[in-house]
Write an enzyme that holds these catalytic residues in place. Structure first.
Site, PDB file in Angstrom:
ATOM      1  N   ASN A 150      36.370  26.256  -1.568  1.00 39.45           N
ATOM      2  CA  ASN A 150      36.526  27.625  -2.038  1.00 39.45           C
ATOM      3  C   ASN A 150      35.486  27.991  -3.092  1.00 39.45           C
ATOM      4  OD1 ASN A 150      37.402  30.129  -2.854  1.00 39.45           O
ATOM      5  ND2 ASN A 150      39.554  29.585  -2.940  1.00 39.45           N
ATOM      6  N   ASP A 151      35.620  27.474  -4.292  1.00 32.67           N
ATOM      7  CA  ASP A 151      34.719  27.881  -5.374  1.00 32.67           C
ATOM      8  C   ASP A 151      33.237  27.608  -5.054  1.00 32.67           C
ATOM      9  OD1 ASP A 151      36.816  28.788  -6.945  1.00 32.67           O
ATOM     10  OD2 ASP A 151      37.106  26.861  -7.928  1.00 32.67           O
ATOM     11  N   VAL A 152      32.964  26.543  -4.310  1.00 34.84           N
ATOM     12  CA  VAL A 152      31.568  26.182  -4.067  1.00 34.84           C
ATOM     13  C   VAL A 152      30.880  27.114  -3.072  1.00 34.84           C
ATOM     14  CG1 VAL A 152      31.914  23.758  -4.659  1.00 34.84           C
ATOM     15  CG2 VAL A 152      32.124  24.486  -2.269  1.00 34.84           C
TER      16      VAL A 152
ATOM     17  N   PHE B 216      40.081  26.439  -7.676  1.00 37.18           N
ATOM     18  CA  PHE B 216      40.367  25.883  -8.996  1.00 37.18           C
ATOM     19  C   PHE B 216      39.959  26.808 -10.132  1.00 37.18           C
ATOM     20  CE2 PHE B 216      38.811  23.294 -12.551  1.00 37.18           C
ATOM     21  CZ  PHE B 216      40.021  22.760 -12.946  1.00 37.18           C
ATOM     22  N   ALA B 217      38.855  27.561  -9.936  1.00 36.69           N
ATOM     23  CA  ALA B 217      38.373  28.436 -11.005  1.00 36.69           C
ATOM     24  C   ALA B 217      39.364  29.565 -11.266  1.00 36.69           C
ATOM     25  CB  ALA B 217      37.001  28.997 -10.660  1.00 36.69           C
TER      26      ALA B 217
END
Lengths: 467, 92
Positions: free
Chosen positions: A394-396, A433-434
């Site tokens: 997700n965040d990446v 996570f962010a």
């Protein structure tokens, strides 16, 4: 020549083998031999040590070596590749613990002989015990977080940093007393040393609990570095160069990995260590996505898109490891390749829970390593890619990183939104996570393939065969 | 004090050597690098053996032997699991 010269030369030889062994890790083709060389170096060092020292009683030493080898051997054989971060985490702790115990044993030995402790020796003993103990307890918390025993969210309390600073000052005072600079209230040196150790244990715990689950690649790398430094410090305690050298090599390795991980998140080490990043903001940010709609796709639809593409890039993330879907992924991609589709894999440096986690999982599933590409190697190619399949990441891949206002601003991401179409295999639209929403999910060329990665992938394998 | 200064020289030069060697390890091998380095930090076993050899009873011996156990878990477990991983890395 006398015996001790031969032993010193053996230590030198094994130090050289450690360096050569690590050097061979520069290519997957020579890496296995390199690791075996390092193991040989360890064997030489152990044998040399046993030959040199007049061992008073063998029973305990042999029993300890056999017991340790058995536990280590069984753990290494049994661990699942997806659980590798936990295993390395706990091993870091054992390494640190061993170094701390060496310092403690040396202190006790000197005390029982009745000789006065030399200031320099007291200093190295205190440093070795401090680093080793912090590594030990910190690694256990990291292990607990990765294993799900301790909450993966940052655990914080008021005045946490002040409290940690106070603990550190306490350690300095106790440490100075351990060195023999002054006495504290007439307490015997070993009592002071015990208190010192307990406070160090506490500090290790408190340093790791405020760090969130997805920052674990940094924590594990840093603890890895500490375990090396602890061994080096133990080398100073007993005046042994092979410990100093091997420990310094490990310290350098862990530190380099730590810096690579921080750079991959565009955050400083201080921010990772003390920022208590992640987990909290999710509830608020999800509401803002209410007016946007994501389009979903089923296995059949996804299979059609993938089967008729010319080029596919897979972006794996932690979700792949959680679902243990690496073998199904490889089967699905094999089917695509049989149809002539060009399949490659793009690995973000912080995908997963430790550096290189995804590469190991894909290697386990027999994906050849020359199909795996890092961020720098593949980012330009997304614009020429037909389909990107994101699995549990997700965040990446969050284009918000290009928005200077965002909390992840400046984080290097895989620019998958540049591809002609994007399929995202994920359980829900929930943030990563962010804790921020991902606009990629709502783009016109994005399709969400909801479900558990393993069963979704199994469906995909079947549908690609029929497509 | 002299011995400590010599030790510092060795430490700094070894750390610099480590940096040169390890910077060139590709990202695909970062997990085996870490577990292999981890096994190497089990070198503390040498320290544990040196201390344990000099005593035959008491707290020092218990501490020393516990250190041997922990370090050997690290050494044997670390090298074996690294080998297990590296065995899987195959070229097309």
């Amino acid at each position: 020549m006398d015996l001790s010269l031969w032993v010193e030369l053996s230590y030198l030889f094994s130090s050289v083998l450690f360096v050569v062994g690590l050097k061979r890790l520069q290519s997957p083709a020579t890496a296995r031999g390199g690791n075996q060389l390092a193991a040989l170096a360890m064997l030489i060092a152990i044998v040399a040590t046993l030959v040199e020292n007049q061992v008073l009683t063998w029973t305990g030493i042999v029993a300890g070596m056999v017991l340790g080898s058995l536990i280590g051997g069984v753990a290494a054989r049994r661990v699942k590749m997806t659980d590798m971060p936990q295993l390395v985490g706990i091993f870091n702790g054992f390494g640190g613990g061993a170094s701390a115990l060496v310092a403690a044993a040396e202190l006790v030995r000197v005390q029982t002989t009745g000789a006065a402790l030399v200031l320099g020796d007291g200093f190295t003993i205190a440093v070795s015990c401090l680093i080793g103990t912090v590594t030990f307890s910190g690694s256990f918390i990291a292990f607990g977080k990765l294993q799900g025993i301790v909450s993966g969210n940052p655990i914080t309390f008021p005045l946490q940093k002040t409290f940690n600073a106070l603990l550190f000052v306490t350690l300095l005072v106790l440490g100075a007393s351990v060195m023999g600079l002054f006495e504290i209230g007439g307490l015997p040196p070993l009592t002071v040393f015990s208190i010192f150790t307990v406070v160090a244990l506490l500090l290790g715990i408190l340093l790791v609990i405020p760090i969130g689950g997805a920052d674990m690649p940094v924590v594990i790398s840093l603890l890895n570095s500490y375990s090396g430094l602890a061994a080096s410090a133990a080398g100073f305690v007993i005046g042994n160069n092979v410990l100093i050298i091997a420990g310094a090599l490990v310290g350098a390795a862990g530190f380099i990995l730590t810096m690579i991980m921080c750079k991959a998140m565009n955050r400083s080490l201080a921010n990772v260590a003390f920022g208590a990043f992640g987990g909290a903001a999710s509830a608020a940010s999800q509401l803002s996505s209410g007016d946007k709609t994501a389009r979903s796709v089923d296995a059949e639809g996804a299979a059609m898109i993938l089967a008729y593409a010319q080029s596919v890039v897979v972006v794996p993330g932690y979700g792949l490891a959680v679902a243990q879907a690496q073998h199904e992924l490889r089967k699905a991609m094999d089917n695509l390749e049989e149809r002539g589709v060009d399949v490659r894999y793009a690995i973000h440096p912080v995908a997963g829970r430790m550096p290189g986690h995804m590469n190991v999982l894909l290697a386990e599933a027999d994906v050849p390593y020359d199909k795996l590409f890092d961020l720098d190697e593949i980012n330009e190619d997304f614009a020429r890619t037909d389909v990107v399949l994101v699995v549990g990441a997700n965040d990446v891949v969050n284009p918000e990183a290009h928005n200077p206002e965002s909390v992840i601003a400046g984080m290097p991401i895989l620019d998958v939104d540049k591809a002609k179409s994007v399929i995202i295999m994920k359980r829900s639209l929930s943030p990563g996570f962010a804790g921020i929403d991902n606009p990629l999910f709502y783009m016109d060329h994005t399709l969400m393939f909801f479900g558990d990665a393993k069963s979704s992938m199994a469906d995909l394998v079947r549908e690609v065969r029929e497509a | 004090m002299d011995e400590m200064v010599v030790g510092l020289y060795i430490f700094v030069l070894a750390a610099l050597t480590g940096r040169e060697v390890i910077t060139k390890v590709p990202p695909t091998l970062h997990t085996p690098l870490m577990s292999g380095a981890n096994a190497i930090s089990g070198i503390a076993v040498v320290g544990a053996l040196v201390v344990s050899a000099q005593v035959d009873s008491g707290i020092a011996q218990i501490l020393g032997i516990t250190a041997i156990v922990l370090a050997m878990i690290n050494v044997v477990g670390g090298f074996l699991v690294t080998d297990r991983m590296l065995e899987m890395f195959k070229k097309n």
